[in-house]
Scaffold this motif. Structure first.
Motif, short mmCIF file in Angstrom:
data_model
loop_
_atom_site.label_atom_id
_atom_site.label_comp_id
_atom_site.label_asym_id
_atom_site.label_seq_id
_atom_site.Cartn_x
_atom_site.Cartn_y
_atom_site.Cartn_z
N ARG A 55 13.87 -23.88 34.63
CA ARG A 55 15.03 -24.78 34.72
C ARG A 55 15.67 -24.94 33.34
O ARG A 55 14.96 -25.03 32.33
CB ARG A 55 14.61 -26.16 35.24
N PRO A 56 16.99 -24.97 33.28
CA PRO A 56 17.65 -25.17 31.98
C PRO A 56 17.51 -26.61 31.51
O PRO A 56 17.34 -27.54 32.32
CB PRO A 56 19.11 -24.83 32.29
N THR A 57 17.60 -26.78 30.21
CA THR A 57 17.65 -28.13 29.66
C THR A 57 18.98 -28.78 30.01
O THR A 57 19.04 -29.96 30.36
CB THR A 57 17.47 -28.08 28.13
N SER A 58 20.05 -28.00 29.93
CA SER A 58 21.37 -28.45 30.39
C SER A 58 22.20 -27.22 30.71
O SER A 58 21.82 -26.09 30.41
CB SER A 58 22.07 -29.32 29.33
N GLY A 59 23.35 -27.45 31.32
CA GLY A 59 24.18 -26.34 31.76
C GLY A 59 23.71 -25.81 33.10
O GLY A 59 22.86 -26.42 33.78
#
Length: 226
Positions: A55-59
């Motif tokens: 999973r991305p940290t953000s985006g």
């Protein structure tokens, strides 16, 4: 043209280490997109997020409009083939049984397609995979990735461990599949490979996308030809 992969402002951190920083690009239907960068640049991290394994940290990273790291991506996964950079097989099982099992998981494979793949990449399917060389295991992974006729194939440095002749067969095969309409995301740290197969290139360095352009433009900037 339709975007098959859409990556928007992707950030991935492991504690204080920022593996990806604000990465954005799209991959269009039917193109070969080369993802170029040195080892440790963040190519595999990007691919793991695209494939829903991290999973991305953000985006965000969408495949056919779906973020595979979220629930509800099962319908899209059947349209995607994947060659990971690191893989293992059960050594005591024959290559043929592994391929048959994969086809069951993928919802079925055309015998004609599998025959075509094995003509391109001959393998001793009756032998246990534990007896295969590194290159033969890589070939089996390639056959599995294309065997269910996916619309998109994501390949993480797929020529690693192959001799020059086998590497050339893989690159030629990727181009032939692109001509048939398959979209290919192809990561590599070797410019000559990307030059041979890709329509466009994203150049990643230390987690930052520093260039995004077609291959001919990138080559004009790469230096003098002697």
């Amino acid at each position: 043209m339709e975007s098959v992969i859409e990556v928007e402002r992707l950030v991935k951190r492991y504690g204080s280490v920022e593996a990806l920083r604000d990465v954005s690009f799209s991959v269009l239907s039917g193109e070969v997109f080369g993802y170029l960068g040195p080892n440790g640049a963040g190519k595999t991290t990007t691919i793991r997020i695209i494939m829903g394994l991290s999973r991305p940290t953000s985006g965000s990273a969408r495949v056919f409009g779906v973020e595979l790291y979220k629930p509800g991506g099962s319908g899209v996964r059947s349209r995607v083939g994947y060659v990971p950079g690191v893989f293992e097989f059960y050594g005591g099982v024959s290559g043929g049984r592994i391929l048959d099992y994969w086809c069951q998981l993928a919802g079925g494979c055309s015998r004609g397609v599998v025959r075509e793949l094995l003509e391109a990449f001959p393998l001793p399917l009756e032998s246990a995979v534990g007896t295969y060389s590194r290159g033969m295991k890589q070939m089996l992974a390639l056959v599995m990735a294309f065997s269910h006729e996916p619309d998109l194939v994501v390949m993480d440095e797929p020529t690693t461990g192959l001799d020059p002749l086998a590497r050339g067969r893989v690159l030629d095969f990727v181009r032939s599949k692109a001509r048939e309409g398959v979209t290919v995301f192809f990561s590599s740290h070797v410019l000559s490979e990307v030059q041979r197969v890709a329509d466009r290139v994203g150049l990643l360095r230390s987690g930052v996308l520093v260039a995004l352009e077609d291959v001919s433009s990138l080559l004009r900037k790469s230096g003098k030809v002697v």
